[in-house]
Motif scaffolding. Structure first.
Motif, PDB file in Angstrom:
ATOM      1  N   VAL A 259     -16.267 -23.016  19.852  1.00 36.22           N
ATOM      2  CA  VAL A 259     -16.263 -22.949  21.316  1.00 36.22           C
ATOM      3  C   VAL A 259     -15.950 -24.332  21.867  1.00 36.22           C
ATOM      4  CG1 VAL A 259     -17.569 -22.384  23.399  1.00 36.22           C
ATOM      5  CG2 VAL A 259     -18.016 -21.121  21.278  1.00 36.22           C
ATOM      6  N   VAL A 260     -14.946 -24.408  22.714  1.00 33.92           N
ATOM      7  CA  VAL A 260     -14.635 -25.632  23.447  1.00 33.92           C
ATOM      8  C   VAL A 260     -14.922 -25.370  24.916  1.00 33.92           C
ATOM      9  CG1 VAL A 260     -12.850 -27.263  24.152  1.00 33.92           C
ATOM     10  CG2 VAL A 260     -12.895 -26.398  21.798  1.00 33.92           C
ATOM     11  N   ILE A 261     -15.807 -26.161  25.490  1.00 39.50           N
ATOM     12  CA  ILE A 261     -16.166 -26.049  26.905  1.00 39.50           C
ATOM     13  C   ILE A 261     -15.508 -27.201  27.643  1.00 39.50           C
ATOM     14  CG2 ILE A 261     -18.058 -26.015  28.578  1.00 39.50           C
ATOM     15  CD1 ILE A 261     -19.880 -25.065  26.245  1.00 39.50           C
ATOM     16  N   VAL A 262     -14.666 -26.864  28.616  1.00 37.62           N
ATOM     17  CA  VAL A 262     -13.984 -27.895  29.401  1.00 37.62           C
ATOM     18  C   VAL A 262     -14.809 -28.124  30.660  1.00 37.62           C
ATOM     19  CG1 VAL A 262     -11.808 -28.642  30.417  1.00 37.62           C
ATOM     20  CG2 VAL A 262     -11.803 -27.001  28.514  1.00 37.62           C
ATOM     21  N   GLY A 263     -15.440 -29.290  30.747  1.00 33.47           N
ATOM     22  CA  GLY A 263     -16.311 -29.620  31.867  1.00 33.47           C
ATOM     23  C   GLY A 263     -17.752 -29.702  31.416  1.00 33.47           C
ATOM     24  N   GLY A 264     -18.367 -30.871  31.599  1.00 32.27           N
ATOM     25  CA  GLY A 264     -19.698 -31.090  31.066  1.00 32.27           C
ATOM     26  C   GLY A 264     -20.788 -31.262  32.093  1.00 32.27           C
ATOM     27  N   ALA A 265     -20.534 -30.907  33.354  1.00 32.69           N
ATOM     28  CA  ALA A 265     -21.596 -30.985  34.355  1.00 32.69           C
ATOM     29  C   ALA A 265     -22.583 -29.841  34.128  1.00 32.69           C
ATOM     30  CB  ALA A 265     -21.009 -30.985  35.763  1.00 32.69           C
ATOM     31  N   VAL A 266     -23.300 -29.413  35.151  1.00 34.39           N
ATOM     32  CA  VAL A 266     -24.445 -28.533  34.892  1.00 34.39           C
ATOM     33  C   VAL A 266     -24.026 -27.184  34.289  1.00 34.39           C
ATOM     34  CG1 VAL A 266     -24.581 -27.449  37.190  1.00 34.39           C
ATOM     35  CG2 VAL A 266     -26.668 -27.789  35.828  1.00 34.39           C
ATOM     36  N   ILE A 267     -22.880 -26.622  34.706  1.00 34.82           N
ATOM     37  CA  ILE A 267     -22.466 -25.327  34.158  1.00 34.82           C
ATOM     38  C   ILE A 267     -22.085 -25.464  32.686  1.00 34.82           C
ATOM     39  CG2 ILE A 267     -20.816 -23.440  34.333  1.00 34.82           C
ATOM     40  CD1 ILE A 267     -22.800 -23.487  36.624  1.00 34.82           C
ATOM     41  N   GLY A 268     -21.231 -26.425  32.375  1.00 30.45           N
ATOM     42  CA  GLY A 268     -20.828 -26.616  30.986  1.00 30.45           C
ATOM     43  C   GLY A 268     -21.990 -26.974  30.091  1.00 30.45           C
TER      44      GLY A 268
ATOM     45  N   GLU B  62     -15.599 -33.726  28.640  1.00 27.59           N
ATOM     46  CA  GLU B  62     -15.828 -34.146  30.021  1.00 27.59           C
ATOM     47  C   GLU B  62     -15.012 -35.400  30.320  1.00 27.59           C
ATOM     48  OE1 GLU B  62     -16.540 -34.971  33.681  1.00 27.59           O
ATOM     49  OE2 GLU B  62     -17.315 -33.095  32.841  1.00 27.59           O
ATOM     50  N   ARG B  63     -14.254 -35.335  31.397  1.00 25.76           N
ATOM     51  CA  ARG B  63     -13.358 -36.445  31.739  1.00 25.76           C
ATOM     52  C   ARG B  63     -14.090 -37.639  32.318  1.00 25.76           C
ATOM     53  NH1 ARG B  63     -11.780 -36.096  37.216  1.00 25.76           N
ATOM     54  NH2 ARG B  63      -9.723 -36.939  36.785  1.00 25.76           N
ATOM     55  N   ASP B  64     -15.232 -37.425  32.975  1.00 29.03           N
ATOM     56  CA  ASP B  64     -15.954 -38.509  33.640  1.00 29.03           C
ATOM     57  C   ASP B  64     -17.406 -38.534  33.190  1.00 29.03           C
ATOM     58  OD1 ASP B  64     -17.027 -40.438  35.252  1.00 29.03           O
ATOM     59  OD2 ASP B  64     -16.950 -39.245  37.090  1.00 29.03           O
ATOM     60  N   PRO B  65     -17.767 -39.406  32.266  1.00 26.94           N
ATOM     61  CA  PRO B  65     -19.138 -39.414  31.751  1.00 26.94           C
ATOM     62  C   PRO B  65     -20.178 -39.854  32.778  1.00 26.94           C
ATOM     63  CG  PRO B  65     -17.925 -41.316  30.922  1.00 26.94           C
ATOM     64  CD  PRO B  65     -16.927 -40.452  31.642  1.00 26.94           C
ATOM     65  N   THR B  66     -19.754 -40.420  33.911  1.00 27.10           N
ATOM     66  CA  THR B  66     -20.712 -40.776  34.962  1.00 27.10           C
ATOM     67  C   THR B  66     -21.083 -39.568  35.816  1.00 27.10           C
ATOM     68  OG1 THR B  66     -19.119 -41.312  36.733  1.00 27.10           O
ATOM     69  CG2 THR B  66     -19.584 -43.037  35.087  1.00 27.10           C
ATOM     70  N   TYR B  67     -20.247 -38.549  35.827  1.00 29.19           N
ATOM     71  CA  TYR B  67     -20.438 -37.341  36.635  1.00 29.19           C
ATOM     72  C   TYR B  67     -20.570 -37.669  38.129  1.00 29.19           C
ATOM     73  CZ  TYR B  67     -21.387 -35.203  32.115  1.00 29.19           C
ATOM     74  OH  TYR B  67     -21.291 -34.779  30.815  1.00 29.19           O
ATOM     75  N   ALA B  68     -20.121 -38.839  38.532  1.00 24.60           N
ATOM     76  CA  ALA B  68     -20.382 -39.323  39.892  1.00 24.60           C
ATOM     77  C   ALA B  68     -19.768 -38.424  40.960  1.00 24.60           C
ATOM     78  CB  ALA B  68     -19.854 -40.750  40.041  1.00 24.60           C
ATOM     79  N   ARG B  69     -18.636 -37.794  40.646  1.00 23.60           N
ATOM     80  CA  ARG B  69     -17.986 -36.947  41.644  1.00 23.60           C
ATOM     81  C   ARG B  69     -18.089 -35.461  41.305  1.00 23.60           C
ATOM     82  NH1 ARG B  69     -12.435 -39.972  43.717  1.00 23.60           N
ATOM     83  NH2 ARG B  69     -13.508 -41.508  45.051  1.00 23.60           N
ATOM     84  N   SER B  70     -18.935 -35.136  40.381  1.00 20.73           N
ATOM     85  CA  SER B  70     -19.127 -33.724  40.054  1.00 20.73           C
ATOM     86  C   SER B  70     -19.854 -33.022  41.192  1.00 20.73           C
ATOM     87  CB  SER B  70     -19.944 -33.584  38.770  1.00 20.73           C
ATOM     88  OG  SER B  70     -21.272 -34.046  38.962  1.00 20.73           O
ATOM     89  N   SER B  71     -19.603 -31.727  41.330  1.00 18.04           N
ATOM     90  CA  SER B  71     -20.313 -30.951  42.345  1.00 18.04           C
ATOM     91  C   SER B  71     -21.815 -30.969  42.088  1.00 18.04           C
ATOM     92  CB  SER B  71     -19.790 -29.517  42.372  1.00 18.04           C
ATOM     93  OG  SER B  71     -18.443 -29.471  42.788  1.00 18.04           O
ATOM     94  N   THR B  72     -22.197 -31.053  40.817  1.00 19.21           N
ATOM     95  CA  THR B  72     -23.616 -31.123  40.472  1.00 19.21           C
ATOM     96  C   THR B  72     -24.265 -32.356  41.073  1.00 19.21           C
ATOM     97  OG1 THR B  72     -23.182 -30.000  38.362  1.00 19.21           O
ATOM     98  CG2 THR B  72     -25.273 -31.183  38.581  1.00 19.21           C
TER      99      THR B  72
ATOM    100  N   GLU C 168     -21.646 -31.031  20.548  1.00 17.66           N
ATOM    101  CA  GLU C 168     -21.016 -32.349  20.620  1.00 17.66           C
ATOM    102  C   GLU C 168     -20.386 -32.525  21.993  1.00 17.66           C
ATOM    103  OE1 GLU C 168     -18.554 -33.352  17.178  1.00 17.66           O
ATOM    104  OE2 GLU C 168     -19.502 -31.695  16.087  1.00 17.66           O
ATOM    105  N   PHE C 169     -20.530 -33.723  22.544  1.00 18.28           N
ATOM    106  CA  PHE C 169     -19.974 -34.058  23.851  1.00 18.28           C
ATOM    107  C   PHE C 169     -18.954 -35.172  23.662  1.00 18.28           C
ATOM    108  CE2 PHE C 169     -23.597 -31.667  25.002  1.00 18.28           C
ATOM    109  CZ  PHE C 169     -23.457 -31.252  26.324  1.00 18.28           C
ATOM    110  N   LEU C 170     -17.782 -34.962  24.236  1.00 17.23           N
ATOM    111  CA  LEU C 170     -16.681 -35.904  24.061  1.00 17.23           C
ATOM    112  C   LEU C 170     -16.160 -36.346  25.423  1.00 17.23           C
ATOM    113  CD1 LEU C 170     -14.504 -37.275  22.240  1.00 17.23           C
ATOM    114  CD2 LEU C 170     -13.177 -35.151  22.454  1.00 17.23           C
ATOM    115  N   THR C 171     -16.059 -37.659  25.605  1.00 22.28           N
ATOM    116  CA  THR C 171     -15.457 -38.190  26.823  1.00 22.28           C
ATOM    117  C   THR C 171     -13.950 -38.248  26.631  1.00 22.28           C
ATOM    118  OG1 THR C 171     -17.407 -39.519  27.346  1.00 22.28           O
ATOM    119  CG2 THR C 171     -15.334 -40.139  28.398  1.00 22.28           C
ATOM    120  N   ASP C 172     -13.260 -37.341  27.292  1.00 19.23           N
ATOM    121  CA  ASP C 172     -11.801 -37.259  27.210  1.00 19.23           C
ATOM    122  C   ASP C 172     -11.371 -36.263  28.285  1.00 19.23           C
ATOM    123  OD1 ASP C 172      -9.135 -37.553  26.324  1.00 19.23           O
ATOM    124  OD2 ASP C 172      -9.802 -37.667  24.220  1.00 19.23           O
TER     125      ASP C 172
END
Length: 401
Positions: A7-16, A37-47, A176-180
């Motif tokens: 399983v590959v989940i695209v997007g690591g904020a609260v839903i992913g 997840e493209r942004d490990p800071t999640y600063a602009r995520s809806s979450t 596993e969580f990948l910043t990319d």
């Protein structure tokens, strides 16, 4: 790190992160999960930019039940997501929601919604003008025809702690969580086979989950799919009161609720301050990177409505503001969850229209069930599947803030 995952989940904020948590928590799952997840800071995520609240006052029974499960998770979250000595504290504040109706149409909708909520067992009451004035003496109620109040099962909580809790526990359970950044999705016929990353890596995927929030349509297009989700901007203002009404309520231990006025302006306490916002007059799609607050909304929309509703809100001062994005489903304002009819191993978890944080537990559990069992085992989310999108058949949620 292997270049193939079940399983590959695209997007690591609260839903992913919730999906990764529920998958790896299930003893029936023995596969490998990668969250990109493209942004490990999640600063602009809806979450991260959410109003961070939960309610049962919806018009659709499925959404009521989703929030009821969400509240169960919030109450048990520290134990569910504990890793070592780290027990995430969501700091849940049971403030309740207070909806106000002015005209006959709003009253009719409120009564219909209330019937749905009560049928689901939600602790929601309808109040007359006099009831409202008794409960919240600071309010001016002359124009209010009916009010709806959640006596329990509603409130607000720490958004970042929920996201971090799901993420840390999922990682501890083997995800596993990948910043990319996913820049391409490859298909062979009706199956996704791999994703290409900005780093140049190619990752094989047994199943792919789209959990990219407001960017859902962008991600879907990489697989040749379309979805009616677009970013809609919401500005939130933080303000201080010269004379705060907090503590004046005659219900819920004096705590004020999250109030939604008849015109759509909403506000709630936030520590020593209050936060507030409203739907914009022109609610159109914005650029993915447009996070500039709409400063004029406070003077033109928010403050006039608050000042008219309470003397305590006449003398207030903005001390901060931010803008975030709703992942807005333009068809019916409801989530889209489940497989694509065209690409069976491409799963949507999108279009939450401002409700994603509170709905993340039920969606995480539901998507994990789809992956593991090919169907829902607990709460049946099938009416929220993609089939209605393909058929242009709205499954409408009327209570959207």
């Amino acid at each position: 790190m292997s270049d193939r995952y079940d399983v590959v989940i695209v997007g690591g904020a609260v839903i992913g992160s919730a999906i990764a948590y529920y998958l790896t928590a299930n003893p029936d799952f023995d596969g490998r999960v990668l969250v990109v997840e493209r942004d490990p800071t999640y600063a602009r995520s809806s979450t991260a930019l959410s109003f961070s609240s939960i309610r049962t006052q919806f018009s659709n029974p499925i959404n009521v039940q989703i929030s009821q499960y969400g509240l169960e998770v919030i109450r048990d979250f520290a134990a569910m997501t504990q890793v070592g000595d780290n027990r995430p504290d969501l700091q849940f504040q049971p403030g309740g929601y207070l909806f106000l109706a002015r005209d006959a149409d709003q009253v009719q909708v409120m009564r219909e919604n209330h019937a749905v909520q009560r049928a689901c067992g939600a602790d929601v009451v309808l109040w007359s003008r006099d009831d409202l004035a008794e409960a919240f003496p600071h309010l001016r109620v002359e124009d209010v025809a009916l009010a709806s109040y959640g006596r329990s099962g509603e409130g607000w909580f720490d958004n970042a702690a929920m996201m971090a809790g799901f993420r840390q526990k999922a990682r501890a359970q083997g995800a596993e969580f990948l910043t990319d950044e996913v820049t391409g999705i490859s298909r062979e016929g009706d199956r996704v086979t791999s994703v290409k990353l900005a780093s140049g890596r190619v990752i094989g995927a047994g199943m792919l989950v789209n959990a990219t929030g407001p960017r859902a349509a962008f991600t879907a297009r990489m697989a040749g799919l379309t979805i009616p989700v677009e970013p809609r901007k919401r500005t939130v203002f933080v303000f201080d009161c010269a004379k705060s009404p907090e503590g004046t309520a005659r219900v819920n231990g004096g705590r004020l609720p999250l109030m939604i006025d008849a015109g759509g302006v909403f506000s709630r306490p936030e520590g020593r301050y209050f936060i507030a916002g409203c739907p914009p007059v022109q609610d159109t799609a914005v650029d993915y990177d447009d996070f500039d607050p709409r400063h004029d909304e406070f003077e033109e929309l928010v403050w006039p409505a608050l000042a008219a509703r309470s003397e305590a809100f006449e003398a207030i001062k903005v001390v901060g503001q931010w803008a975030g994005h709703y992942a807005f489903n333009t068809l019916d304002h409801n989530m889209i969850v489940g497989p694509s009819p065209e690409v069976g191993n491409f799963l949507f978890a999108n279009g939450f229209s401002g409700h994603g944080l509170q709905q993340a537990p039920a969606v995480g559990r539901g998507v994990s069930e789809l992956i593991l069992y090919g169907g829902f085992r607990t709460l049946d989310l099938s009416p929220l599947g993609f089939e209605r999108i393909a058929q242009n058949r709205p499954f409408l949620e009327r209570a959207v803030i």
